[in-house]
Design a protein around this motif. Structure first.
Motif, PDB file in Angstrom:
ATOM      1  N   ASN A 174       5.534   1.852  10.200  1.00 22.81           N
ATOM      2  CA  ASN A 174       6.492   0.753  10.069  1.00 22.81           C
ATOM      3  C   ASN A 174       7.414   0.980   8.867  1.00 22.81           C
ATOM      4  OD1 ASN A 174       4.968   0.054   7.761  1.00 22.81           O
ATOM      5  ND2 ASN A 174       3.658  -1.313   8.949  1.00 22.81           N
ATOM      6  N   GLU A 175       8.088  -0.084   8.456  1.00 21.11           N
ATOM      7  CA  GLU A 175       9.083   0.031   7.378  1.00 21.11           C
ATOM      8  C   GLU A 175       8.451   0.350   6.020  1.00 21.11           C
ATOM      9  OE1 GLU A 175       7.603  -4.159   7.188  1.00 21.11           O
ATOM     10  OE2 GLU A 175       8.131  -2.731   8.772  1.00 21.11           O
ATOM     11  N   LYS A 176       7.117   0.273   5.931  1.00 19.94           N
ATOM     12  CA  LYS A 176       6.427   0.597   4.674  1.00 19.94           C
ATOM     13  C   LYS A 176       5.913   2.039   4.649  1.00 19.94           C
ATOM     14  CE  LYS A 176       4.865  -4.207   4.152  1.00 19.94           C
ATOM     15  NZ  LYS A 176       3.669  -5.105   4.032  1.00 19.94           N
ATOM     16  N   SER A 177       6.350   2.837   5.602  1.00 19.73           N
ATOM     17  CA  SER A 177       5.766   4.172   5.783  1.00 19.73           C
ATOM     18  C   SER A 177       6.633   5.315   5.258  1.00 19.73           C
ATOM     19  CB  SER A 177       5.480   4.395   7.275  1.00 19.73           C
ATOM     20  OG  SER A 177       4.627   3.401   7.798  1.00 19.73           O
ATOM     21  N   ALA A 178       7.555   5.017   4.367  1.00 21.92           N
ATOM     22  CA  ALA A 178       8.454   6.070   3.882  1.00 21.92           C
ATOM     23  C   ALA A 178       7.683   7.221   3.239  1.00 21.92           C
ATOM     24  CB  ALA A 178       9.461   5.486   2.887  1.00 21.92           C
ATOM     25  N   GLU A 179       6.639   6.919   2.470  1.00 24.39           N
ATOM     26  CA  GLU A 179       5.873   7.970   1.805  1.00 24.39           C
ATOM     27  C   GLU A 179       5.154   8.852   2.820  1.00 24.39           C
ATOM     28  OE1 GLU A 179       4.594  10.519  -0.848  1.00 24.39           O
ATOM     29  OE2 GLU A 179       5.971   8.873  -1.319  1.00 24.39           O
ATOM     30  N   VAL A 180       4.722   8.260   3.928  1.00 22.51           N
ATOM     31  CA  VAL A 180       4.070   9.042   4.979  1.00 22.51           C
ATOM     32  C   VAL A 180       5.045  10.073   5.544  1.00 22.51           C
ATOM     33  CG1 VAL A 180       2.882   8.958   7.198  1.00 22.51           C
ATOM     34  CG2 VAL A 180       2.605   7.079   5.557  1.00 22.51           C
ATOM     35  N   PHE A 181       6.284   9.653   5.776  1.00 22.26           N
ATOM     36  CA  PHE A 181       7.280  10.578   6.297  1.00 22.26           C
ATOM     37  C   PHE A 181       7.642  11.650   5.271  1.00 22.26           C
ATOM     38  CE2 PHE A 181       7.923   7.094   9.326  1.00 22.26           C
ATOM     39  CZ  PHE A 181       8.008   7.807  10.514  1.00 22.26           C
ATOM     40  N   ARG A 182       7.610  11.287   3.985  1.00 26.87           N
ATOM     41  CA  ARG A 182       7.864  12.294   2.952  1.00 26.87           C
ATOM     42  C   ARG A 182       6.777  13.360   2.964  1.00 26.87           C
ATOM     43  NH1 ARG A 182      10.604   7.977   0.074  1.00 26.87           N
ATOM     44  NH2 ARG A 182       8.643   6.993  -0.559  1.00 26.87           N
ATOM     45  N   GLN A 183       5.524  12.909   3.121  1.00 26.66           N
ATOM     46  CA  GLN A 183       4.431  13.875   3.201  1.00 26.66           C
ATOM     47  C   GLN A 183       4.555  14.744   4.452  1.00 26.66           C
ATOM     48  OE1 GLN A 183       0.769  11.568   0.877  1.00 26.66           O
ATOM     49  NE2 GLN A 183       0.363  12.827   2.647  1.00 26.66           N
ATOM     50  N   ALA A 184       4.914  14.110   5.572  1.00 25.68           N
ATOM     51  CA  ALA A 184       5.088  14.860   6.814  1.00 25.68           C
ATOM     52  C   ALA A 184       6.183  15.911   6.666  1.00 25.68           C
ATOM     53  CB  ALA A 184       5.412  13.910   7.965  1.00 25.68           C
ATOM     54  N   ALA A 185       7.260  15.553   5.966  1.00 27.18           N
ATOM     55  CA  ALA A 185       8.357  16.497   5.757  1.00 27.18           C
ATOM     56  C   ALA A 185       7.885  17.713   4.964  1.00 27.18           C
ATOM     57  CB  ALA A 185       9.510  15.808   5.038  1.00 27.18           C
ATOM     58  N   ARG A 186       7.007  17.494   3.984  1.00 22.47           N
ATOM     59  CA  ARG A 186       6.492  18.622   3.198  1.00 22.47           C
ATOM     60  C   ARG A 186       5.645  19.544   4.076  1.00 22.47           C
ATOM     61  NH1 ARG A 186       5.534  14.491  -0.701  1.00 22.47           N
ATOM     62  NH2 ARG A 186       3.259  14.661  -0.585  1.00 22.47           N
ATOM     63  N   LEU A 187       4.943  18.976   5.031  1.00 17.43           N
ATOM     64  CA  LEU A 187       4.134  19.786   5.944  1.00 17.43           C
ATOM     65  C   LEU A 187       5.022  20.627   6.853  1.00 17.43           C
ATOM     66  CD1 LEU A 187       1.376  17.175   6.917  1.00 17.43           C
ATOM     67  CD2 LEU A 187       1.201  19.042   5.254  1.00 17.43           C
ATOM     68  N   VAL A 188       6.137  20.028   7.306  1.00 19.73           N
ATOM     69  CA  VAL A 188       7.080  20.781   8.131  1.00 19.73           C
ATOM     70  C   VAL A 188       7.699  21.909   7.309  1.00 19.73           C
ATOM     71  CG1 VAL A 188       9.239  20.641   9.442  1.00 19.73           C
ATOM     72  CG2 VAL A 188       7.531  18.832   9.658  1.00 19.73           C
ATOM     73  N   GLU A 189       8.034  21.628   6.076  1.00 22.41           N
ATOM     74  CA  GLU A 189       8.576  22.664   5.195  1.00 22.41           C
ATOM     75  C   GLU A 189       7.582  23.802   5.000  1.00 22.41           C
ATOM     76  OE1 GLU A 189       9.546  20.488   1.695  1.00 22.41           O
ATOM     77  OE2 GLU A 189      11.562  19.951   2.377  1.00 22.41           O
ATOM     78  N   ALA A 190       6.278  23.471   5.054  1.00 24.87           N
ATOM     79  CA  ALA A 190       5.231  24.486   4.877  1.00 24.87           C
ATOM     80  C   ALA A 190       4.954  25.265   6.160  1.00 24.87           C
ATOM     81  CB  ALA A 190       3.946  23.825   4.377  1.00 24.87           C
TER      82      ALA A 190
END
Length: 326
Positions: A174-190
């Protein structure tokens, strides 16, 4: 999702430093989050120069985790007293030993560290429990990044898989999940490939699971002003169509999409004397509170339990709790 405080990171690092060997275990009937979070933790332990053993009672019926079953055992290696003093237990994606299932060995008395995100989890010393985290994988990722450093591609894939399975491929955020998406982005970068992981999650289902899904949908009944849908699976159904697994995620998704429905109850007769029940709900209904009344647990919108009894008594008993809400 909260960021794990530095003092908890140090506590976990000290726990790892204080032991030489680690049993790593999740709950019985594991899902993707439990399995892949344990695999990521195993890599962390290896990179800290320690040894480990992955434990699980299984069964590994879900298509997306079957290929990892050979990495786990239900028979812990036995140690002498001197060795046992340097042996520890890391529990991931649950907090109660009752959820381990049938493990052929004694894990009691070991120094233990718990990493969990379920609302009904029990706290205490040596634990990181964050119900605001959508997956145990999110917590393991933070521990890995802050105690080991850069995440390699294989571990990034483990963690992205665990996160994806517990969030319905991000549908439950939901709208409180920005940090989750930031972590997911780091995994994609990896190196984690979202498209490949989605295909692994959703493809390869056995034909029998589609037939079983149809049977469950055919039995579904609406109750309490159409706010609850109930369905069930008998032992005969399991024997005939459930040997290669089931697709309960698809079942819940289809039933929750029905107009006016706020919760879904699915009950399966496991043995002549016991049943398991799964609960899913929309935002308003806290199904973890219902599960907890019968010794189960989980999240506000996704929970489960094991209970003694037969379908004809268990279903009315659970429906009575929903009736209090609706």
């Amino acid at each position: 999702m909260k960021i794990i405080p530095d003092e908890k990171i140090k506590e976990f690092a000290s726990f790892v430093d204080a032991h030489d060997f680690f049993y790593i275990i999740g709950h019985k009937e594991p899902d993707g989050d439990a399995v892949f979070s344990c695999l990521a933790m195993a890599d962390l332990i290896e990179r800290k120069g320690k040894k480990h053993q992955l434990l699980s009672a299984g069964p590994f019926k879900r298509t997306e985790i079957k290929q990892k079953a050979n990495l786990f055992t239900n028979s812990p290696t036995k140690f002498q007293n001197a060795e046992k003093s340097k042996t520890a237990l890391i529990i991931i994606d649950c907090s109660e030993s009752s959820r381990f299932g049938e493990i052929d060995g004694d894990l009691s008395g070991l120094d233990t560290y718990i990493i969990d995100h379920h609302k009904t989890s029990e706290g205490g010393e040596n634990c990181i429990i964050d119900p605001s985290s959508p997956a145990a994988a999110c917590l393991v990722q933070q521990l890995y990044e802050k105690t080991v450093g850069e995440i390699p591609q294989n571990v990034a894939e483990y963690l992205f898989f665990g996160l994806s399975t517990d969030t319905g491929y991000f549908r439950f955020l939901n709208e409180k999940s920005a940090e989750v998406f930031r972590q997911a982005a780091r995994l994609v970068e990896a190196g984690a490939n979202p498209r490949t992981i989605y295909d692994e999650m959703t493809a390869g289902k056995a034909y029998s699971t589609r037939k079983l899904l149809g049977l469950m949908l055919g039995r579904a009944e609406r109750k309490f002003g159409n706010k609850l849908i109930v369905t069930y699976e008998t032992m005969e159904d399991t024997k005939k169509l459930g040997q290669e697994g089931r697709d309960s995620d698809a079942l819940y998704s289809l039933l929750l999409s029905v107009e006016d429905v706020e919760a879904v109850l699915f009950v399966r007769q496991d043995t002549e004397k016991t049943c398991t029940a799964g609960f899913r709900s929309r935002d308003k209904v806290d199904v973890s509170a219902i599960a907890a009344k019968f010794g189960g647990g989980g999240h506000k919108n996704a929970a489960g339990l094991s209970i003694e009894g037969k379908l004809d008594s268990v279903i009315p008993m659970l429906c009575a709790e929903f009736k209090k809400i609706f």
